[in-house]
Motif scaffolding. Structure first.
Motif, PDB file in Angstrom:
ATOM      1  N   ASP A 113       2.802  38.668 -89.307  1.00  0.00           N
ATOM      2  CA  ASP A 113       3.185  38.076 -90.580  1.00  0.00           C
ATOM      3  C   ASP A 113       2.153  38.406 -91.661  1.00  0.00           C
ATOM      4  OD1 ASP A 113       5.526  37.000 -89.688  1.00  0.00           O
ATOM      5  OD2 ASP A 113       4.769  34.962 -89.418  1.00  0.00           O
ATOM      6  N   ARG A 150       2.414  36.819 -83.659  1.00  0.00           N
ATOM      7  CA  ARG A 150       3.312  36.641 -84.810  1.00  0.00           C
ATOM      8  C   ARG A 150       2.515  36.409 -86.085  1.00  0.00           C
ATOM      9  NH1 ARG A 150       6.065  32.465 -83.164  1.00  0.00           N
ATOM     10  NH2 ARG A 150       4.850  30.936 -84.349  1.00  0.00           N
ATOM     11  N   GLU A 185       2.262  34.602 -78.088  1.00  0.00           N
ATOM     12  CA  GLU A 185       3.314  35.012 -79.026  1.00  0.00           C
ATOM     13  C   GLU A 185       3.011  34.525 -80.444  1.00  0.00           C
ATOM     14  OE1 GLU A 185       7.342  35.266 -76.260  1.00  0.00           O
ATOM     15  OE2 GLU A 185       6.824  33.395 -77.286  1.00  0.00           O
TER      16      GLU A 185
END
Length: 530
Positions: free
Chosen positions: A365, A361, A357
């Motif tokens: 981002d 992420r 995860e």
């Protein structure tokens, strides 16, 4: 004509304060002897020649006595509109521009003392009141004893020439300013490969501190000195040096531009994009060439990192994915045997999922921040409280995280979750790259309306050459040793953190000495009412 004796007496007089000056060099040599000076017929011949020459050239001519007072100023008066009688009495100087009169006198005085010709430029008022620029030249006529008999001079209107010169100078100044403000290195070569001119950016790019000495070298020697190589690192022979190709008529433009490697005179390795083309004369013959060098060292490194990105992402994702697969297979076997998977096994599966995860992420981002599509929840938050909470969260790992703060509160306007993300990234790196027995320190300082957060570790430090690139995406210091944590990383944490801080109107940097740890810091502006 006055006698030689009178002329000698006259030459001892001081020159008139506003002696006439001249503008085109007319040299009139009188070869008459003292006896000839009394010849009226010879005077007439010379006078006629002088008037004819003046008429033929369209210039203002004049004569004056040895001291520069009395003489023939009829041409002068015709242009200026002055009264001939007044002008002949020495009032002709009133037509010279007031700002130029002193300069005109100094030129005449120096020529009078040295008994030589002189030249000066000044403005002369025309009969209609308009000032025109003239170059004035005067020549002394000397007798056999080198005494001045009289002065002969002429004035040439150079107004258009001077205006053209001023325009050319202005254009040259403008072009030179543009030349120097271009950040790429530009070099103008002659036909034999010598450097005619180069801008400051070229000197800086190649570490040239003594341009004159460098320019004097033959061009093959110059390129040997900076170790010219092609994009594959192979040394270039003399025939394939860019300027050699250009002087043969090649155009290194567009798809024909070349990338080359050089070692600068101050020892740096750089990669440059080189473009250039020949320069031709009016008959179409090559007369030289121009070359532009752009430093693409950082861009090339970034491209290398981006090309490596898929491999890096696949490798880092594979680690938690493999672990998760093993744990899932083990849990399946236990369930098939009628047993329940252990709590530890489920925790390990959760940790692997958490790692995946975080990697995903970071990728998301990065994509959002680079395109500017990330949304920030801007509100008043206490940076001191965020620092304390981030330190407390990391302390649960069993590592010592110390807090140093000059103030109990530091209100800023920002996104609390994103600021916490930045703090977490910096703390995670500090813990990952420092010995487990050493503390990590978070320090908060407030100065001149700015809050500064520093995260200091006692690790091995970061090499100087790596500090400039450490905030680039996917960059990792290969020799850095991970002392704790999982080691799963993409090299995006610092890149994302810096982008976030920039979006919050702050800044971020690093201070590190190899062998003495590292300090990563970021700043944010305090809230206006803080």
């Amino acid at each position: 004509m006055r006698s030689v004796k009178a002329a000698r007496r006259k030459v001892r007089e001081k020159p008139h304060l506003y002696a006439p000056t001249t503008a085109t060099h007319i040299e009139w040599r009188g070869r008459a002897s003292a006896a000839d000076a009394n010849s009226q017929s010879l005077q007439s011949v010379y006078a006629a020649r002088f008037r004819a020459l003046a008429a033929a050239t369209g210039q203002i001519t004049w004569t004056a006595d040895p001291s520069g007072r009395d003489g023939d100023v009829s041409g002068w008066c015709a242009f200026t509109g002055q009264d001939p009688i007044e002008a002949a009495r020495g009032k002709w100087f009133a037509a010279i521009h007031p700002e130029d009169r002193a300069r005109a006198f100094r030129a005449f005085r120096a020529a009078w003392e040295a008994r030589r010709a002189y030249e000066v430029e000044y403005r002369l008022r025309r009969a209609d009141g308009v000032y025109r620029w003239f170059v004035m030249r005067g020549v002394p006529i000397l007798d056999e004893q080198q005494a001045i008999v009289e002065w002969v001079g002429c004035c040439t209107d150079i107004t258009e020439l001077r205006e053209a010169r001023d325009v050319a100078l202005e254009q040259a100044t403008r072009l030179n300013t543009i030349f120097e403000t271009i950040t790429d290195g530009i070099i103008l070569y002659g036909l034999d490969g010598h450097i005619i001119e180069a801008n400051s950016a070229f000197h800086t790019l190649f570490g040239i501190t003594d341009p004159e000495t460098y320019y004097r070298l033959p061009y093959p020697e110059r390129f040997t000195l900076i170790e010219a190589r092609d994009a594959n690192g192979i040394r270039l022979d003399d025939a394939n040096i860019p300027i050699a190709r250009i002087l043969r008529g090649e155009r290194l433009i567009g798809t024909d531009a070349v990338n080359e490697l050089y070692r600068t005179l101050d020892g740096r390795e750089i990669v440059t994009s080189v473009i250039g083309a020949p320069l031709y004369d009016d008959e179409g013959a090559i007369m030289g060439g121009v070359v532009l060098c752009r430093d693409i060292t950082e861009r090339r490194e970034l491209e290398r990192q981006r090309q490596q990105m898929p491999r890096t992402v696949a490798h880092e994702l594979n680690q938690p994915l493999t672990s998760l697969k093993v744990q899932a297979q083990s849990a399946t076997r236990q369930l098939q045997q009628g047993a329940n998977p252990s709590l530890a096994m489920m925790e390990r599966m959760g940790a692997s999922i958490g790692q995946m995860e975080r990697l995903v992420r970071d990728l998301l981002d990065t994509a959002w921040l680079e395109t500017g599509n990330v949304s920030l929840n801007m509100e008043r938050v206490d940076l001191a409280a965020l620092c304390a909470q981030a330190a407390e969260d990391k302390a649960t790992t069993g590592r010592e995280v110390k807090i140093e703060a000059e103030t109990a509160t530091a209100p800023v306007i920002g996104d609390g979750l994103r600021i916490t993300q930045v703090l977490s990234n910096l703390l995670s790196n500090a813990l990952r790259y420092s010995p487990v027995e050493t503390p990590v320190t978070v320090r908060l300082d407030v100065t001149d309306g700015v809050a500064r957060v520093s995260v200091r570790d006692e690790g091995a430090g970061i090499p100087l050459e790596a500090q400039a690139a450490i905030f680039e995406p996917f960059y990792r210091v290969e020799e850095a040793k991970i002392t704790s944590s999982s080691g799963v990383r993409l090299g995006l944490g610092l890149y994302i953190s810096r982008l976030l801080v920039k979006r919050l109107d702050g800044d971020m940097g690093v201070e590190s000495t190899p062998g003495h740890g590292s300090t990563f810091w970021f700043t944010l502006p305090l809230a206006e009412d803080a």
